[in-house]
Scaffold this motif. Sequence first.
Motif, PDB file in Angstrom:
ATOM      1  N   VAL A 106      31.962 -11.468  21.044  1.00  0.00           N
ATOM      2  CA  VAL A 106      31.220 -10.900  22.174  1.00  0.00           C
ATOM      3  C   VAL A 106      30.661 -12.026  23.053  1.00  0.00           C
ATOM      4  CG1 VAL A 106      29.179  -9.549  22.826  1.00  0.00           C
ATOM      5  CG2 VAL A 106      30.679  -8.756  20.989  1.00  0.00           C
ATOM      6  N   LEU A 107      30.137 -13.060  22.414  1.00  0.00           N
ATOM      7  CA  LEU A 107      29.586 -14.166  23.201  1.00  0.00           C
ATOM      8  C   LEU A 107      30.681 -14.892  23.981  1.00  0.00           C
ATOM      9  CD1 LEU A 107      26.894 -15.481  23.816  1.00  0.00           C
ATOM     10  CD2 LEU A 107      27.258 -17.051  21.921  1.00  0.00           C
ATOM     11  N   ALA A 108      31.846 -15.042  23.369  1.00  0.00           N
ATOM     12  CA  ALA A 108      32.959 -15.692  24.071  1.00  0.00           C
ATOM     13  C   ALA A 108      33.356 -14.883  25.300  1.00  0.00           C
ATOM     14  CB  ALA A 108      34.161 -15.837  23.132  1.00  0.00           C
ATOM     15  N   GLN A 109      33.426 -13.565  25.136  1.00  0.00           N
ATOM     16  CA  GLN A 109      33.777 -12.705  26.265  1.00  0.00           C
ATOM     17  C   GLN A 109      32.748 -12.839  27.388  1.00  0.00           C
ATOM     18  OE1 GLN A 109      36.442 -10.993  26.783  1.00  0.00           O
ATOM     19  NE2 GLN A 109      35.857  -9.639  28.472  1.00  0.00           N
ATOM     20  N   GLN A 110      31.489 -12.924  27.022  1.00  0.00           N
ATOM     21  CA  GLN A 110      30.421 -13.093  28.022  1.00  0.00           C
ATOM     22  C   GLN A 110      30.604 -14.399  28.793  1.00  0.00           C
ATOM     23  OE1 GLN A 110      28.011 -10.809  28.583  1.00  0.00           O
ATOM     24  NE2 GLN A 110      26.765 -10.463  26.772  1.00  0.00           N
ATOM     25  N   LEU A 111      30.851 -15.476  28.049  1.00  0.00           N
ATOM     26  CA  LEU A 111      30.935 -16.784  28.700  1.00  0.00           C
ATOM     27  C   LEU A 111      32.171 -16.885  29.582  1.00  0.00           C
ATOM     28  CD1 LEU A 111      29.754 -19.120  25.809  1.00  0.00           C
ATOM     29  CD2 LEU A 111      28.467 -18.394  27.820  1.00  0.00           C
ATOM     30  N   GLY A 112      33.235 -16.179  29.193  1.00  0.00           N
ATOM     31  CA  GLY A 112      34.443 -16.179  30.011  1.00  0.00           C
ATOM     32  C   GLY A 112      34.174 -15.683  31.422  1.00  0.00           C
ATOM     33  N   ALA A 113      33.185 -14.801  31.560  1.00  0.00           N
ATOM     34  CA  ALA A 113      32.864 -14.252  32.883  1.00  0.00           C
ATOM     35  C   ALA A 113      32.280 -15.308  33.820  1.00  0.00           C
ATOM     36  CB  ALA A 113      31.886 -13.084  32.741  1.00  0.00           C
ATOM     37  N   TRP A 114      31.904 -16.469  33.279  1.00  0.00           N
ATOM     38  CA  TRP A 114      31.364 -17.531  34.135  1.00  0.00           C
ATOM     39  C   TRP A 114      32.461 -18.340  34.825  1.00  0.00           C
ATOM     40  CZ3 TRP A 114      26.813 -18.365  36.215  1.00  0.00           C
ATOM     41  CH2 TRP A 114      25.679 -17.797  35.622  1.00  0.00           C
ATOM     42  N   ILE A 115      33.695 -18.214  34.339  1.00  0.00           N
ATOM     43  CA  ILE A 115      34.765 -19.021  34.931  1.00  0.00           C
ATOM     44  C   ILE A 115      34.871 -18.690  36.413  1.00  0.00           C
ATOM     45  CG2 ILE A 115      37.218 -19.615  34.840  1.00  0.00           C
ATOM     46  CD1 ILE A 115      35.719 -20.379  32.308  1.00  0.00           C
ATOM     47  N   SER A 116      34.798 -19.700  37.220  1.00  0.00           N
ATOM     48  CA  SER A 116      34.779 -19.641  38.694  1.00  0.00           C
ATOM     49  C   SER A 116      33.439 -19.192  39.253  1.00  0.00           C
ATOM     50  CB  SER A 116      35.890 -18.729  39.257  1.00  0.00           C
ATOM     51  OG  SER A 116      35.481 -17.373  39.242  1.00  0.00           O
ATOM     52  N   ARG A 117      32.439 -18.929  38.398  1.00  0.00           N
ATOM     53  CA  ARG A 117      31.136 -18.477  38.876  1.00  0.00           C
ATOM     54  C   ARG A 117      29.998 -19.445  38.544  1.00  0.00           C
ATOM     55  NH1 ARG A 117      34.251 -15.216  40.486  1.00  0.00           N
ATOM     56  NH2 ARG A 117      34.132 -12.945  40.569  1.00  0.00           N
ATOM     57  N   ALA A 118      30.290 -20.485  37.780  1.00  0.00           N
ATOM     58  CA  ALA A 118      29.225 -21.396  37.345  1.00  0.00           C
ATOM     59  C   ALA A 118      28.700 -22.199  38.540  1.00  0.00           C
ATOM     60  CB  ALA A 118      29.752 -22.330  36.256  1.00  0.00           C
ATOM     61  N   HIS A 149      19.478 -17.427  32.227  1.00  0.00           N
ATOM     62  CA  HIS A 149      19.585 -16.433  31.161  1.00  0.00           C
ATOM     63  C   HIS A 149      20.725 -16.793  30.202  1.00  0.00           C
ATOM     64  CE1 HIS A 149      16.869 -13.926  33.561  1.00  0.00           C
ATOM     65  NE2 HIS A 149      16.687 -13.202  32.475  1.00  0.00           N
ATOM     66  N   THR A 150      21.841 -17.221  30.768  1.00  0.00           N
ATOM     67  CA  THR A 150      22.962 -17.610  29.918  1.00  0.00           C
ATOM     68  C   THR A 150      22.586 -18.813  29.054  1.00  0.00           C
ATOM     69  OG1 THR A 150      24.678 -16.673  31.319  1.00  0.00           O
ATOM     70  CG2 THR A 150      25.317 -18.540  29.958  1.00  0.00           C
ATOM     71  N   ILE A 151      21.881 -19.774  29.643  1.00  0.00           N
ATOM     72  CA  ILE A 151      21.466 -20.947  28.870  1.00  0.00           C
ATOM     73  C   ILE A 151      20.460 -20.555  27.787  1.00  0.00           C
ATOM     74  CG2 ILE A 151      20.156 -23.108  29.020  1.00  0.00           C
ATOM     75  CD1 ILE A 151      23.123 -23.281  29.898  1.00  0.00           C
ATOM     76  N   ALA A 152      19.535 -19.661  28.113  1.00  0.00           N
ATOM     77  CA  ALA A 152      18.559 -19.222  27.102  1.00  0.00           C
ATOM     78  C   ALA A 152      19.279 -18.543  25.933  1.00  0.00           C
ATOM     79  CB  ALA A 152      17.546 -18.263  27.730  1.00  0.00           C
ATOM     80  N   ARG A 153      20.251 -17.711  26.241  1.00  0.00           N
ATOM     81  CA  ARG A 153      21.014 -17.019  25.198  1.00  0.00           C
ATOM     82  C   ARG A 153      21.805 -18.027  24.356  1.00  0.00           C
ATOM     83  NH1 ARG A 153      25.033 -13.268  27.918  1.00  0.00           N
ATOM     84  NH2 ARG A 153      26.232 -15.194  27.836  1.00  0.00           N
ATOM     85  N   GLN A 154      22.451 -18.989  25.041  1.00  0.00           N
ATOM     86  CA  GLN A 154      23.191 -20.034  24.315  1.00  0.00           C
ATOM     87  C   GLN A 154      22.266 -20.859  23.429  1.00  0.00           C
ATOM     88  OE1 GLN A 154      26.351 -18.829  24.639  1.00  0.00           O
ATOM     89  NE2 GLN A 154      26.701 -20.981  24.169  1.00  0.00           N
ATOM     90  N   PHE A 155      21.088 -21.142  23.957  1.00  0.00           N
ATOM     91  CA  PHE A 155      20.133 -21.966  23.215  1.00  0.00           C
ATOM     92  C   PHE A 155      19.755 -21.286  21.900  1.00  0.00           C
ATOM     93  CE2 PHE A 155      15.750 -23.243  22.232  1.00  0.00           C
ATOM     94  CZ  PHE A 155      15.903 -24.625  22.186  1.00  0.00           C
ATOM     95  N   VAL A 156      19.398 -20.012  21.986  1.00  0.00           N
ATOM     96  CA  VAL A 156      18.985 -19.286  20.788  1.00  0.00           C
ATOM     97  C   VAL A 156      20.163 -19.130  19.818  1.00  0.00           C
ATOM     98  CG1 VAL A 156      18.221 -17.051  19.907  1.00  0.00           C
ATOM     99  CG2 VAL A 156      17.124 -18.031  21.939  1.00  0.00           C
TER     100      VAL A 156
END
Lengths: 101, 284
Positions: B56-68, B130-137
């Motif tokens: 699930v986390l991988a799928q979430q992070l994939g959505a950042w491609i071209s949006r970071a 928010h993405t960084i906070a989630r990754q951090f935890v």
Amino acid sequence: MTTPGDSASEIWPLWEVFVRSNRGLSHVHVGSLHAPDETLAVRNARDLYTRRGEGVSVWVVPAAAITTSDPDAKGAFFESSAGKNYRHASYYSKSEGVKHL
Amino acid sequence: MSEDTVSIDSARADADDHGHVAVAVTTLDAELIEGPSLATPDVAEYALWLGDDALVLAQQLGAWISRAPELEEDVALGNVALDLIGHARSLLHYAGTATNRTEDDLAYWRTEPDFRSLHIVEQPNGDFAHTIARQFVVSHYVFELYSRLRASADQTLAAIAAKAVKEVDYHRDHATQWMLRLAQGTDESRRRMITALSDLWPYVDEIFRDEPLIDRLEGIAVRPSSLRPAFDAAIAPVFAEAEVELPNGFVASGGGRIGKHSEHLAFLLAEMQVLTRAHPGASW
């Protein structure tokens, strides 16, 4: 000549990346990247240039810290050796076992 | 999309070794195969816990491609996502051995009540903070978890953890570096980082809850509650350096480990599963 990152509109400065692929070889320039500081520059370099097992060591250098030769002075800088083959050591026979000459 | 566009094109797949990705074949590393190859139902359930978190986390992070925020960060988040896909594949493959299902069966043909992921991984990407906070935890938790799972009595889980922990160590570092910079950057970045941490913190408690399954897997699973002190000790210096107070708000109800999810997961799964469900058995 301006360096990307120097103007206020471009926040992240440019870094040049050098990767050493194996112990005993030199670091070789592989490309450049943008990063806000040196710590993240090394990480970005790892992510951009070493993900397929290319390296064992990474250097990053601020692009602004590199002094380059002037492209317009190519003639004065590099042309004098052309046509003077006595400058090359091509008439010596290479010793056996010397690989990287 | 027509059937043709997703059919196997072997000539193209073999054209070069750079762009060829054999997603249809599961090949676990040798060290993962040598151990006991079939998971018991309880071990499979535990592998689903961890595998679903990673998927699930991988799928979430994939959505950042071209949006970071920057191209470099696109690649960084994409790399983290690819690492997590690798962990999910190994874990789901192993979980599937208990019921004779493949990793793809588990990833694409289960609906949300069958997913065992934590609520924190299904929280929306939000802004970059928010993405960084989630990754951090999550990466701090998973690092402590995999560090201990290396000593699991289950050799397959131990081998997967030993391989994954090095990658998660980098994920942890990546999130930490960004948390420090956002918290200590501009007023705006600091405000966003603090907002993100307080939005995510209600979902931290669930991570460390012991479910009955854990009692049945003594010596195999890592007891979630046992990780809390190490987690707290690891994040405290980062909060101190960032000069941010630990959030101290309400605690979300959780329930991800028994298949109770928020509305976010169904949308995420719909997007992840739509192609496979439209073209069953397709590979490309």
